[in-house]
Design an enzyme around this catalytic site. Structure first.
Site, PDB file in Angstrom:
ATOM      1  N   ASN A   1       0.822  -1.207   0.000  1.00  0.00           N
ATOM      2  CA  ASN A   1       0.000   0.000   0.000  1.00  0.00           C
ATOM      3  C   ASN A   1       0.856   1.257   0.000  1.00  0.00           C
ATOM      4  O   ASN A   1       0.615   2.206  -0.752  1.00  0.00           O
ATOM      5  CB  ASN A   1      -0.915   0.024   1.224  1.00  0.00           C
ATOM      6  CG  ASN A   1      -2.093  -0.917   1.123  1.00  0.00           C
ATOM      7  OD1 ASN A   1      -2.347  -1.492   0.066  1.00  0.00           O
ATOM      8  ND2 ASN A   1      -2.808  -1.094   2.213  1.00  0.00           N
TER       9      ASN A   1
ATOM     10  N   ARG B   1      -9.850  -5.192 -14.418  1.00  0.00           N
ATOM     11  CA  ARG B   1      -8.721  -5.991 -13.934  1.00  0.00           C
ATOM     12  C   ARG B   1      -9.136  -7.456 -14.025  1.00  0.00           C
ATOM     13  O   ARG B   1     -10.158  -7.850 -13.456  1.00  0.00           O
ATOM     14  CB  ARG B   1      -8.375  -5.636 -12.490  1.00  0.00           C
ATOM     15  CG  ARG B   1      -7.922  -4.198 -12.286  1.00  0.00           C
ATOM     16  CD  ARG B   1      -7.398  -3.997 -10.866  1.00  0.00           C
ATOM     17  NE  ARG B   1      -7.292  -2.591 -10.521  1.00  0.00           N
ATOM     18  CZ  ARG B   1      -6.247  -1.824 -10.815  1.00  0.00           C
ATOM     19  NH1 ARG B   1      -5.240  -2.330 -11.478  1.00  0.00           N
ATOM     20  NH2 ARG B   1      -6.223  -0.558 -10.443  1.00  0.00           N
TER      21      ARG B   1
ATOM     22  N   ARG C   1      -4.347   1.057 -13.380  1.00  0.00           N
ATOM     23  CA  ARG C   1      -2.985   1.248 -12.899  1.00  0.00           C
ATOM     24  C   ARG C   1      -2.348  -0.050 -12.402  1.00  0.00           C
ATOM     25  O   ARG C   1      -2.935  -0.776 -11.602  1.00  0.00           O
ATOM     26  CB  ARG C   1      -2.961   2.310 -11.799  1.00  0.00           C
ATOM     27  CG  ARG C   1      -1.542   2.663 -11.340  1.00  0.00           C
ATOM     28  CD  ARG C   1      -1.555   3.725 -10.281  1.00  0.00           C
ATOM     29  NE  ARG C   1      -1.927   5.011 -10.816  1.00  0.00           N
ATOM     30  CZ  ARG C   1      -2.863   5.801 -10.293  1.00  0.00           C
ATOM     31  NH1 ARG C   1      -3.542   5.404  -9.234  1.00  0.00           N
ATOM     32  NH2 ARG C   1      -3.134   6.965 -10.822  1.00  0.00           N
TER      33      ARG C   1
ATOM     34  N   HIS D   1     -14.685   2.183 -15.776  1.00  0.00           N
ATOM     35  CA  HIS D   1     -14.607   1.493 -14.489  1.00  0.00           C
ATOM     36  C   HIS D   1     -15.897   0.744 -14.170  1.00  0.00           C
ATOM     37  O   HIS D   1     -15.961   0.002 -13.194  1.00  0.00           O
ATOM     38  CB  HIS D   1     -14.293   2.525 -13.392  1.00  0.00           C
ATOM     39  CG  HIS D   1     -13.863   1.935 -12.093  1.00  0.00           C
ATOM     40  ND1 HIS D   1     -14.621   2.000 -10.952  1.00  0.00           N
ATOM     41  CD2 HIS D   1     -12.734   1.251 -11.746  1.00  0.00           C
ATOM     42  CE1 HIS D   1     -13.986   1.403  -9.956  1.00  0.00           C
ATOM     43  NE2 HIS D   1     -12.845   0.936 -10.417  1.00  0.00           N
TER      44      HIS D   1
ATOM     45  N   TYR E   1     -11.983 -10.217  -1.943  1.00  0.00           N
ATOM     46  CA  TYR E   1     -12.710  -8.955  -1.789  1.00  0.00           C
ATOM     47  C   TYR E   1     -14.185  -9.245  -1.524  1.00  0.00           C
ATOM     48  O   TYR E   1     -14.733 -10.216  -2.040  1.00  0.00           O
ATOM     49  CB  TYR E   1     -12.637  -8.112  -3.055  1.00  0.00           C
ATOM     50  CG  TYR E   1     -11.270  -7.614  -3.479  1.00  0.00           C
ATOM     51  CD1 TYR E   1     -10.112  -7.999  -2.807  1.00  0.00           C
ATOM     52  CD2 TYR E   1     -11.139  -6.772  -4.569  1.00  0.00           C
ATOM     53  CE1 TYR E   1      -8.872  -7.538  -3.207  1.00  0.00           C
ATOM     54  CE2 TYR E   1      -9.895  -6.303  -4.976  1.00  0.00           C
ATOM     55  CZ  TYR E   1      -8.766  -6.697  -4.302  1.00  0.00           C
ATOM     56  OH  TYR E   1      -7.543  -6.245  -4.697  1.00  0.00           O
TER      57      TYR E   1
ATOM     58  N   ARG F   1     -14.415   2.238   3.811  1.00  0.00           N
ATOM     59  CA  ARG F   1     -13.237   1.450   4.176  1.00  0.00           C
ATOM     60  C   ARG F   1     -11.974   2.298   4.257  1.00  0.00           C
ATOM     61  O   ARG F   1     -11.193   2.184   5.180  1.00  0.00           O
ATOM     62  CB  ARG F   1     -13.019   0.349   3.143  1.00  0.00           C
ATOM     63  CG  ARG F   1     -11.833  -0.562   3.452  1.00  0.00           C
ATOM     64  CD  ARG F   1     -11.378  -1.334   2.232  1.00  0.00           C
ATOM     65  NE  ARG F   1     -10.576  -0.530   1.331  1.00  0.00           N
ATOM     66  CZ  ARG F   1     -10.649  -0.598   0.002  1.00  0.00           C
ATOM     67  NH1 ARG F   1     -11.502  -1.422  -0.570  1.00  0.00           N
ATOM     68  NH2 ARG F   1      -9.888   0.165  -0.758  1.00  0.00           N
TER      69      ARG F   1
ATOM     70  N   HIS G   1     -15.052  -4.112  -0.423  1.00  0.00           N
ATOM     71  CA  HIS G   1     -14.971  -3.493  -1.745  1.00  0.00           C
ATOM     72  C   HIS G   1     -16.332  -3.153  -2.340  1.00  0.00           C
ATOM     73  O   HIS G   1     -16.405  -2.432  -3.336  1.00  0.00           O
ATOM     74  CB  HIS G   1     -14.207  -4.442  -2.690  1.00  0.00           C
ATOM     75  CG  HIS G   1     -13.752  -3.824  -3.967  1.00  0.00           C
ATOM     76  ND1 HIS G   1     -14.359  -4.062  -5.170  1.00  0.00           N
ATOM     77  CD2 HIS G   1     -12.735  -2.959  -4.224  1.00  0.00           C
ATOM     78  CE1 HIS G   1     -13.740  -3.381  -6.123  1.00  0.00           C
ATOM     79  NE2 HIS G   1     -12.746  -2.707  -5.577  1.00  0.00           N
TER      80      HIS G   1
END
Length: 697
Positions: free
Chosen positions: A54, A384, A414, A444, A477, A573, A601
């Protein structure tokens, strides 16, 4: 249960909490999981790895951007009251304290692991037979890969790759005067070899001993520099700016432009230098002069880059008692033993809650569509995807069989850019129409549309999710997925793909809220509607479960609703720039964050609406980038039974008094403590078969 002594100073006197400082508070909460004695030991090691990863991303993207602003002479304050220079100083102070705590935790976890027979050992502490085995490993496997790189007048400083571990070596030529200036070289620790090398066990021992690769190289460093005497060998690690700057307007081929920028990322501006404690002064001077990071270097008391602990924790066998008990995701009961998914979805909508329910249901939906002769078209967004996604294979199979397959691949996800480029090429070779979205906007939204020819005409089947179409992360997740054949949602789904892939006038959305065009305004309308209900004495309540909340306009709308009397419960979160519990501003707003075994998530939004409640799933967080710079999707859940399931999920989070922390007005978090029986929402969610069944009765 030990708490980290995070800095307790107040934020600036703004009505808002700074986004980057809020993110650091989130990473503190992750670190608390690594320090919690109730967390299984190898899981604590994994949390330490997550903290490290992170922080790497934060430095390479967020701090890199702040440094760019400082370099450009930008001095304007942001809406939270910070200039780039002031914010940079605050970030570095807090992150240095975090790293210090992180390595204290590492030493504690290492001691506890040693008691369990998992030992990180020094080469010098090995017995003769173990040393011999390590010497052979070094000479046969490691030595051929190593490249010593000298730095002097004739050989300039070589390229140092971002976030790779290197050794800085200070040397003296044999026979030279010790007072003369030493020689300097660097050696990259190969990233394609195991960082943790397991040593052969001692006789009659069941313990697992490991030597770190850099320690093994250090012990044999003289083999790389014959005729020289090593004076000092210490590790260092450089983090570079990893944010891509794309010229999408001028790019004839976006895929090629991104590949070019990925190559440039290797030469990104230095952002952070980590050096091993005790590094030789000459080596440190060489590094600082080369990278010009005097304002952002940090001394590490332990191994550089603790992310290696993740692989170790996953790969160790025979230590199940040091890990969470594995859970076996259940196949959704509504689709269990159903041969024809489309026939079932004709009758009812189905909600999935990952990871408690299996992602296999989503894969089966796409696979059945690929093989179904009546399916005419499949359209899907991919942001992703896992390394060996069965979805890619199914889409390729569908295209090869003559179906119209359109895939919107987000190349700018990313750190997943290279993987997505590979999938895009594979899909194109199979005959899929691959679209890279709209210029300047990331796609997205998570949506799949299947168009099927049926006896009574064409019917659309839709899957909308809060998470990526990734079967690997779906096990880690918490996310929500909705299957539906509702014609209104189907019509909006078709319109969404038409807008992304072609020229299409703005659609009059009947169900969806789509960013960047209408989502924000529609959310504002609903928030204002709740405020009006409160003023007029009708039930008014908002619950929003998100990953992040940082958009100033959104926060201001929530403040106004709070002042009107709306009860607002936020489950955020990560980043939260809203300051709750401030008299006259936000006393009706509470914010909790849950950090636990799985990464929270899912995005779920509830409006009381005077008793006519509404429930939405969304791909979007309430951040400026999601609301204004991405193609995002908010989808209503019409089925009353499914809304009950979603409300149960929200209630579990709101009732959590084991892993929930509550945001205080000063920007810090405190554990939720009350007299209610212990409730750990993620563990309670494992009973989904029970309470999902109850919602239908």
């Amino acid at each position: 249960m030990r708490e980290i002594a995070a800095p307790r100073e107040r934020e600036a006197s703004s009505n808002y909490i700074n986004r980057d400082l809020s993110w650091l508070e989130f990473n503190w909460r992750v670190l608390q999981e690594a320090q919690d004695a109730e967390t299984p030991l190898l899981e604590r090691a994994k949390f330490l790895a997550i903290v490290a990863s992170n922080l790497d991303e934060f430095m390479s993207v967020r701090v890199a951007g702040i440094k760019d602003q400082i370099k450009a002479g930008y001095i304007k304050k942001d809406f939270t009251g910070y200039t780039p220079a002031g914010l940079f100083k605050r970030i570095m102070k807090r992150s240095a304290k975090m790293v210090s705590e992180q390595y204290k935790s590492y030493r504690d976890v290492s001691r506890q692991l040693a008691k369990e027979g998992i030992i990180f050992t020094d080469y010098e502490d090995l017995n003769i037979s173990q040393r011999k085995a390590m010497d052979i490993y070094f000479h046969d496997i490691v030595f051929p890969v190593l490249t010593p790189m000298a730095v002097d007048q004739s050989r300039p400083f070589p390229l140092v790759h971002t976030q790779a571990v290197y050794l800085a070596v200070v040397l003296m030529k044999e026979g030279d005067d010790p007072e003369e200036e030493p020689y300097f070289a660097i050696v990259q620790v190969p990233s394609n070899l195991a960082r943790c090398i397991e040593v052969p066990a001692r006789s009659n021992s069941k313990k697992h001993e490991f030597v770190l690769l850099e320690d093994l190289i250090e012990h044999h460093i003289k083999t790389l520099f014959s005729g020289y005497t090593p004076i000092s060998v210490h590790g260092f690690r450089l983090t570079r700016n990893a944010d891509l700057t794309l010229n999408e307007e001028g790019a004839e081929d976006l895929l090629e432009e991104i590949e070019k920028e990925l190559r440039r990322r290797r030469w990104g501006a230095p952002v952070r230098l980590e050096v091993q404690k005790g590094i030789h002064a000459y080596a440190l001077t060489q590094l600082m002069d080369e990278f010009e990071v005097t304002d952002n270097s940090i001394e590490i008391d332990g191994p550089l880059d603790l992310s290696f602990l993740m692989k170790l924790a996953f790969s160790l066998k025979g230590y199940d008692n040091l890990k969470y008990k594995p859970i076996e995701p259940v196949y959704p009961s509504e689709l269990l033993e159903v041969e024809d998914i489309f026939g079932k979805l004709k009758q009812q909508d189905v909600l999935l809650y990952h990871p408690y329910e299996s992602f296999d249901a989503v894969t089966d939906f796409v696979v059945q569509a690929a093989y179904d002769a009546d399916v005419l078209a499949i359209k899907m967004t991919l942001y992703r995807v896992s390394g060996n996604s069965p979805l890619i294979q199914a889409l390729a199979r569908a295209a090869e069989s003559g179906k119209q397959v359109t895939v919107v691949v987000e190349l700018k996800a990313r750190f997943d850019e290279e993987r997505n480029i590979a999938w895009a090429r594979k899909l194109e070779q199979s005959g899929c129409h691959v679209v890279y979205g709209l210029v300047g906007l990331k796609t997205h939204a998570k949506i799949t549309l299947v168009v099927r020819q049926e006896p009574d005409g064409l019917r659309r089947y839709v899957h909308v999710g809060t998470g990526n179409y990734n079967d690997s992360t779906a096990k880690l997740y918490t996310d929500i997925g909705l299957f539906t054949s509702d014609p209104i949602i189907g019509e909006d789904a078709s319109a969404l793909f038409n807008e992304v892939t072609g020229y299409s006038a703005p659609h009059n959305w009947k169900a969806f809220g789509v960013a960047p065009t209408v989502m924000k305004d529609r959310l504002f309308e609903k928030i204002r509607r709740e405020a009006q209900h409160a003023v007029e004495g009708r039930p008014a309540r908002i619950i929003a479960k998100l990953n992040s909340l940082s958009n100033q306009e959104m926060i201001d709308e929530l403040y106004e609703a709070s002042k009107a009397g709306v009860k607002i419960e936020l489950i955020v979160r990560g980043v939260c720039c809203l300051r709750p519990g401030v008299e006259g501003l936000s006393e009706n707003i509470s914010v909790i964050s849950i950090v636990d075994r799985f990464l929270e998530h899912s995005r779920i939004i509830y409006f009381e609406n005077g008793g006519e409640n509404e429930m939405y799933l969304s791909s979007a967080d309430w951040m400026t980038r999601n609301l204004t710079k991405r193609i995002e999707l908010t989808c209503p859940v019409f089925d009353q039974d499914l809304r009950k399931i979603l409300m149960r999920i929200l209630e579990l989070s709101l009732g959590d008094n084991v892993k929930a922390r509550m945001l205080q007005p000063n920007g810090m978090y405190a554990r939720v403590i009350n007299e209610a029986p212990p409730l750990r929402s993620q563990f309670e969610a494992m009973k989904i078969k029970v309470w999902k069944k109850k919602s239908h009765t």
